[in-house]
Design a protein around this motif. Sequence first.
Motif, PDB file in Angstrom:
ATOM      1  N   GLY A   9       0.850  -1.195   0.000  1.00 46.09           N
ATOM      2  CA  GLY A   9       0.000   0.000   0.000  1.00 46.09           C
ATOM      3  C   GLY A   9       0.878   1.235   0.000  1.00 46.09           C
ATOM      4  N   LYS A  10       0.284   2.401   0.127  1.00 42.30           N
ATOM      5  CA  LYS A  10       1.074   3.645   0.064  1.00 42.30           C
ATOM      6  C   LYS A  10       0.427   4.743   0.902  1.00 42.30           C
ATOM      7  N   VAL A  11       1.232   5.721   1.233  1.00 41.35           N
ATOM      8  CA  VAL A  11       0.683   6.984   1.746  1.00 41.35           C
ATOM      9  C   VAL A  11       1.113   8.073   0.767  1.00 41.35           C
ATOM     10  N   GLY A  15       0.502  15.724  -2.561  1.00 40.02           N
ATOM     11  CA  GLY A  15       0.046  15.906  -3.932  1.00 40.02           C
ATOM     12  C   GLY A  15      -1.222  15.219  -4.389  1.00 40.02           C
ATOM     13  N   GLU A  16      -1.933  14.455  -3.502  1.00 45.54           N
ATOM     14  CA  GLU A  16      -3.177  13.840  -3.967  1.00 45.54           C
ATOM     15  C   GLU A  16      -4.165  14.913  -4.435  1.00 45.54           C
ATOM     16  N   HIS A  17      -5.073  14.543  -5.221  1.00 48.44           N
ATOM     17  CA  HIS A  17      -6.060  15.422  -5.878  1.00 48.44           C
ATOM     18  C   HIS A  17      -5.425  16.335  -6.922  1.00 48.44           C
ATOM     19  N   ALA A  18      -4.388  17.116  -6.543  1.00 47.52           N
ATOM     20  CA  ALA A  18      -3.773  17.993  -7.542  1.00 47.52           C
ATOM     21  C   ALA A  18      -3.186  17.168  -8.689  1.00 47.52           C
ATOM     22  N   VAL A  19      -2.756  15.935  -8.376  1.00 40.36           N
ATOM     23  CA  VAL A  19      -2.158  15.063  -9.402  1.00 40.36           C
ATOM     24  C   VAL A  19      -3.155  14.762 -10.523  1.00 40.36           C
ATOM     25  N   VAL A  20      -4.440  14.805 -10.196  1.00 42.95           N
ATOM     26  CA  VAL A  20      -5.478  14.549 -11.203  1.00 42.95           C
ATOM     27  C   VAL A  20      -5.460  15.643 -12.284  1.00 42.95           C
ATOM     28  N   TYR A  21      -4.963  16.840 -11.924  1.00 48.76           N
ATOM     29  CA  TYR A  21      -4.915  17.981 -12.863  1.00 48.76           C
ATOM     30  C   TYR A  21      -3.505  18.218 -13.412  1.00 48.76           C
ATOM     31  N   ALA A 116      -9.438   3.676   2.239  1.00 44.49           N
ATOM     32  CA  ALA A 116      -9.040   4.487   3.387  1.00 44.49           C
ATOM     33  C   ALA A 116      -7.843   5.375   3.065  1.00 44.49           C
ATOM     34  N   GLY A 117      -7.440   5.427   1.782  1.00 42.03           N
ATOM     35  CA  GLY A 117      -6.336   6.304   1.406  1.00 42.03           C
ATOM     36  C   GLY A 117      -4.982   5.633   1.441  1.00 42.03           C
ATOM     37  N   LEU A 118      -4.961   4.304   1.621  1.00 44.16           N
ATOM     38  CA  LEU A 118      -3.678   3.594   1.663  1.00 44.16           C
ATOM     39  C   LEU A 118      -3.447   2.759   0.401  1.00 44.16           C
ATOM     40  N   GLY A 119      -4.241   2.996  -0.629  1.00 47.94           N
ATOM     41  CA  GLY A 119      -3.975   2.352  -1.916  1.00 47.94           C
ATOM     42  C   GLY A 119      -4.269   0.865  -1.942  1.00 47.94           C
ATOM     43  N   SER A 120      -5.297   0.454  -1.205  1.00 48.26           N
ATOM     44  CA  SER A 120      -5.645  -0.966  -1.155  1.00 48.26           C
ATOM     45  C   SER A 120      -6.038  -1.505  -2.533  1.00 48.26           C
ATOM     46  N   VAL A 156     -12.358   1.040 -13.517  1.00 46.99           N
ATOM     47  CA  VAL A 156     -13.281   0.897 -12.381  1.00 46.99           C
ATOM     48  C   VAL A 156     -13.713   2.274 -11.860  1.00 46.99           C
ATOM     49  N   GLN A 157     -12.824   3.270 -11.945  1.00 47.05           N
ATOM     50  CA  GLN A 157     -13.129   4.593 -11.377  1.00 47.05           C
ATOM     51  C   GLN A 157     -13.622   5.577 -12.454  1.00 47.05           C
ATOM     52  N   ASP A 158     -14.209   5.030 -13.515  1.00 48.21           N
ATOM     53  CA  ASP A 158     -14.793   5.871 -14.570  1.00 48.21           C
ATOM     54  C   ASP A 158     -13.832   6.939 -15.077  1.00 48.21           C
ATOM     55  N   GLY A 159     -12.607   6.565 -15.306  1.00 50.07           N
ATOM     56  CA  GLY A 159     -11.645   7.495 -15.893  1.00 50.07           C
ATOM     57  C   GLY A 159     -11.036   8.472 -14.892  1.00 50.07           C
ATOM     58  N   GLN A 160     -11.454   8.407 -13.616  1.00 49.62           N
ATOM     59  CA  GLN A 160     -10.942   9.371 -12.631  1.00 49.62           C
ATOM     60  C   GLN A 160      -9.816   8.734 -11.816  1.00 49.62           C
ATOM     61  N   ALA A 161      -8.684   8.517 -12.432  1.00 53.11           N
ATOM     62  CA  ALA A 161      -7.569   7.928 -11.685  1.00 53.11           C
ATOM     63  C   ALA A 161      -6.268   8.493 -12.213  1.00 53.11           C
ATOM     64  N   SER A 162      -5.315   8.701 -11.313  1.00 53.39           N
ATOM     65  CA  SER A 162      -3.963   9.050 -11.753  1.00 53.39           C
ATOM     66  C   SER A 162      -3.135   7.766 -11.717  1.00 53.39           C
ATOM     67  N   ARG A 163      -1.908   7.856 -12.207  1.00 47.99           N
ATOM     68  CA  ARG A 163      -1.027   6.689 -12.198  1.00 47.99           C
ATOM     69  C   ARG A 163      -0.325   6.511 -10.849  1.00 47.99           C
ATOM     70  N   SER A 200     -14.511   4.548   5.383  1.00 54.41           N
ATOM     71  CA  SER A 200     -14.019   4.358   4.017  1.00 54.41           C
ATOM     72  C   SER A 200     -14.608   5.467   3.153  1.00 54.41           C
ATOM     73  N   HIS A 201     -13.915   5.735   2.032  1.00 54.87           N
ATOM     74  CA  HIS A 201     -14.413   6.796   1.160  1.00 54.87           C
ATOM     75  C   HIS A 201     -14.592   6.301  -0.263  1.00 54.87           C
ATOM     76  N   ASP A 202     -15.326   7.100  -1.030  1.00 57.51           N
ATOM     77  CA  ASP A 202     -15.508   6.806  -2.448  1.00 57.51           C
ATOM     78  C   ASP A 202     -14.627   7.795  -3.215  1.00 57.51           C
ATOM     79  N   THR A 285      -4.271  11.349   3.947  1.00 59.29           N
ATOM     80  CA  THR A 285      -3.636  10.696   2.803  1.00 59.29           C
ATOM     81  C   THR A 285      -4.695  10.096   1.902  1.00 59.29           C
ATOM     82  N   GLY A 286      -4.549  10.301   0.596  1.00 60.23           N
ATOM     83  CA  GLY A 286      -5.507   9.738  -0.354  1.00 60.23           C
ATOM     84  C   GLY A 286      -6.638  10.705  -0.623  1.00 60.23           C
ATOM     85  N   ALA A 287      -7.776  10.147  -0.980  1.00 67.43           N
ATOM     86  CA  ALA A 287      -8.886  10.992  -1.428  1.00 67.43           C
ATOM     87  C   ALA A 287      -9.510  11.820  -0.311  1.00 67.43           C
ATOM     88  N   GLY A 288      -9.396  11.382   0.947  1.00 67.10           N
ATOM     89  CA  GLY A 288      -9.961  12.152   2.073  1.00 67.10           C
ATOM     90  C   GLY A 288     -11.371  11.697   2.412  1.00 67.10           C
TER      91      GLY A 288
HETATM   92  O1  PMV Z   1      -7.772   7.371  -1.536  1.00 67.33           O
HETATM   93  P1  PMV Z   1      -7.056   6.761  -2.682  1.00 67.33           P
HETATM   94  O2  PMV Z   1      -5.995   5.798  -2.242  1.00 67.33           O
HETATM   95  O3  PMV Z   1      -8.007   6.194  -3.697  1.00 67.33           O
HETATM   96  O4  PMV Z   1      -6.232   7.930  -3.417  1.00 67.33           O
HETATM   97  C1  PMV Z   1      -6.845   8.832  -4.300  1.00 67.33           C
HETATM   98  C2  PMV Z   1      -5.866   9.859  -4.795  1.00 67.33           C
HETATM   99  C3  PMV Z   1      -6.455  10.918  -5.740  1.00 67.33           C
HETATM  100  O5  PMV Z   1      -5.396  11.797  -6.091  1.00 67.33           O
HETATM  101  C4  PMV Z   1      -7.545  11.722  -5.060  1.00 67.33           C
HETATM  102  C5  PMV Z   1      -7.026  10.285  -7.003  1.00 67.33           C
HETATM  103  C6  PMV Z   1      -5.969   9.676  -7.914  1.00 67.33           C
HETATM  104  O6  PMV Z   1      -6.332   8.791  -8.701  1.00 67.33           O
HETATM  105  O7  PMV Z   1      -4.806  10.114  -7.898  1.00 67.33           O
END
Ligand code: PMV
Length: 328
Positions: A9-11, A15-21, A116-120, A156-163, A200-202, A285-288
Amino acid sequence: MTTTSSAPGKVYLFGEHAVVYGEPAVPCAIERRALVTVAGRDDDRVRVSADDLSLDGFTVEYGSSSDGKPDVDVPTPLIEAAMGYVEEALAQARDAADRPDAGFDVEIESEIPLGAGLGSSAAVAVAGIDAATRELGVELDPRDVADRAYQVEHEVQDGQASRADTFCSAMGGAVRVEGDDCETMAAPDLPFVVGYDGASHDTGELVAGVRALRDEFGFASDTVAAIGDLVREGEQALADGDLETLGRLMNFNHGLLSALGVSSRSLDNLVWAARDGGALGAKLTGAGGGGCIVALDEGDGVETALSLSPECEESFSAELATEGVREE
Ligand code: PMV
């Protein structure tokens, strides 16, 4: 024959969220892994069982891979979501091995809470692709596994994912992701402590929320750009091994994520508990929305402070995982 692969997994250091842009992000792999064991079958059916920290454990059996859908009710939305990643990971393995009708028995054991933001989901996709392709006699380079796992998340995330998540899980260590550019980075020992609020979050919903905010208020784009500037500053601190500056930038990053509306009361409370416990810095960490925070702590005060916080379901120190996907 069976094949087992694992992936960490990861933390997000930043830069999360901003990476999408298209801004850079720095996720770091942590020593909490998802293990996926795959056995080939004589027919084209798929059977998946899972034992995950945030699930009670379940088994789902599908009909033929061509109709591809579970033929039993999937017990919870969380499990349904997890199944989506497994289905797509198996599809990637069939494609890589050119075996469109391959059936599998799959067992997932994960130390990483879901959503939960740990990249499961990334870790399950990465380990699943690696194990299933090996089982079919094909060995992929970790970069190819990362690329295919990204296709899984994208689907799975309808095109909303970064690498970010998938590259980090496949390669291990600290990585830098900016659009399609992904590279590994040198990093000092990073004394991470994770606090988990049990929620958990979506991810898709939270990403869509930030997009809506940017559409409504032009200046929200400045907040996203400020996160990019902060990440570039953070890269230098990482190269210098300057933990104090990294901590200050994590605090700054949390504030900007709050401004984008993706923190929550319990995440804020965990962040403050970590700071009260002596953290050099702390952020979600992660989507929040709910899930985990990550703090930097050279002592043991943060783990104690988090464990005493009523909002904290679990806290643990997490070493940087220098190894990414691997055969077990
Ligand atoms: O909560 P997670 O592990 O799904 O991380 C999401 C990170 C975002 O930057 C919000 C989305 C993404 O795909 O990078």
